[in-house]
Design an enzyme around this catalytic site. Structure first.
Site, PDB file in Angstrom:
ATOM      1  N   ASP B   7       0.869  -1.175   0.000  1.00  0.00           N
ATOM      2  CA  ASP B   7       0.000   0.000   0.000  1.00  0.00           C
ATOM      3  C   ASP B   7       0.910   1.230   0.000  1.00  0.00           C
ATOM      4  O   ASP B   7       1.396   1.632   1.054  1.00  0.00           O
ATOM      5  CB  ASP B   7      -0.882  -0.021   1.258  1.00  0.00           C
ATOM      6  CG  ASP B   7      -1.812   1.179   1.314  1.00  0.00           C
ATOM      7  OD1 ASP B   7      -2.302   1.598   0.254  1.00  0.00           O
ATOM      8  OD2 ASP B   7      -2.049   1.685   2.424  1.00  0.00           O
ATOM      9  N   GLU B  68      -2.318  -1.544  -5.356  1.00  0.00           N
ATOM     10  CA  GLU B  68      -3.597  -0.948  -5.739  1.00  0.00           C
ATOM     11  C   GLU B  68      -3.374   0.071  -6.852  1.00  0.00           C
ATOM     12  O   GLU B  68      -2.357   0.763  -6.864  1.00  0.00           O
ATOM     13  CB  GLU B  68      -4.204  -0.259  -4.498  1.00  0.00           C
ATOM     14  CG  GLU B  68      -5.637   0.172  -4.674  1.00  0.00           C
ATOM     15  CD  GLU B  68      -6.237   0.666  -3.339  1.00  0.00           C
ATOM     16  OE1 GLU B  68      -6.044  -0.007  -2.309  1.00  0.00           O
ATOM     17  OE2 GLU B  68      -6.884   1.723  -3.343  1.00  0.00           O
ATOM     18  N   ASP B 141      -2.583   0.518   7.202  1.00  0.00           N
ATOM     19  CA  ASP B 141      -1.807   0.429   5.960  1.00  0.00           C
ATOM     20  C   ASP B 141      -1.317  -1.000   5.718  1.00  0.00           C
ATOM     21  O   ASP B 141      -1.215  -1.440   4.576  1.00  0.00           O
ATOM     22  CB  ASP B 141      -0.625   1.397   6.009  1.00  0.00           C
ATOM     23  CG  ASP B 141      -1.069   2.792   6.412  1.00  0.00           C
ATOM     24  OD1 ASP B 141      -1.262   3.625   5.530  1.00  0.00           O
ATOM     25  OD2 ASP B 141      -1.259   3.017   7.626  1.00  0.00           O
TER      26      ASP B 141
END
Lengths: 178, 178
Positions: B7, B68, B141
């Protein structure tokens, strides 16, 4: 003083090295672009960019690096990958221990033409004039890189040595949640 | 198969390593966050991130990296520096020769909860359930990084091995003008 201007991009990344001793004069020592393979995945292109920039830094041996501040007004999706490429530029500068200065598009236009909404052709013409070149430097990305290097030389010699130095001046960086 | 979810972020970058052999099961091998110095300039923080990620990759030895896809709907200025950090993540993966897969926030929510507008708490709960943990992984996170790793394991084992692989599928990349 040798200033390396960089115009970050994933497909084409412009660079321009100038030598300047005072506000009065600057000359272009080298300029050009780094290209990456169009059909390659982004991670691969970022590594190509990294490898090429390491070479550019090694050959240019700049004392200062100047880059444009990013704004995402035009195309946010394109902007993401440009920012990813910009991250690589900043990493290489830091790895080489070269201080980075950054300038907004408006500062670059004001420095070179005295007009914040100056058109690209006008900027390029002033890059040519300031560096005493016979023709405008090509491609555009190299001219843009030279423009930010010239801006840096102007504002640096005006005594604002620290003002534009890349600092943690983005308030939102203090928010550790991202 | 060892999948490392990441992330990206400049202040905190989450990572989560899972081991998976089929869609049925996955276990967490390691997870945590990389932090950078809040008051340091961005280039310095990007180098801190780079150095830490190299270490994470060396320790985790992933076969696949999952990240992502970025969207800049919320805060474009914050987004720039997150994208710069993401560039570093992709660079390290490429330097280590690990294939990168990317997923949209919607794909992650759908994979974990079956609902594209699922709230954060629901995602975290499903991360806990899928990995057989007693409590939700912290900080957020790290949980987000585990979520994208789990998504990758689901979609990878569903036979879409190439579908989400990081390719030059952004049409605008073909425009060499940036």
């Amino acid at each position: 003083m040798k200033i390396l201007g960089i115009d970050p991009g994933i497909g084409i990344c412009g660079f321009g090295l100038i030598e300047t001793n005072s506000r009065a004069g600057a000359k272009a020592l080298d300029y050009g672009v780094v290209r990456t393979t169009v059909d390659a995945p982004i991670p691969s292109r970022l590594k190509e960019l990294y490898d090429s920039l390491v070479q550019v830094f090694d050959e240019c041996k700049p004392e200062i690096v100047a880059v444009e501040k990013l704004f995402f007004s035009k195309n946010i999706t394109t902007g993401i990958v440009v920012a990813e490429a910009r991250g690589i530029v900043l990493l290489v500068a830091e790895q080489k221990n070269i201080p980075v200065y950054e300038y907004t598009p408006n500062q670059i236009k004001m420095s070179l033409t005295g007009y914040g909404a100056a058109k690209k052709a006008q900027i390029e013409e002033m890059v040519r004039v300031h560096l005493g070149l016979e023709t405008k430097p090509k491609p555009d990305d190299a001219a843009d890189a030279l423009a930010v290097a010239i801006t840096c030389s102007f504002l640096y010699h005006l005594g604002n040595k620290e003002k534009y130095k890349f600092a943690n001046n983005r308030k939102e960086d203090d928010d550790s949640s991202y």
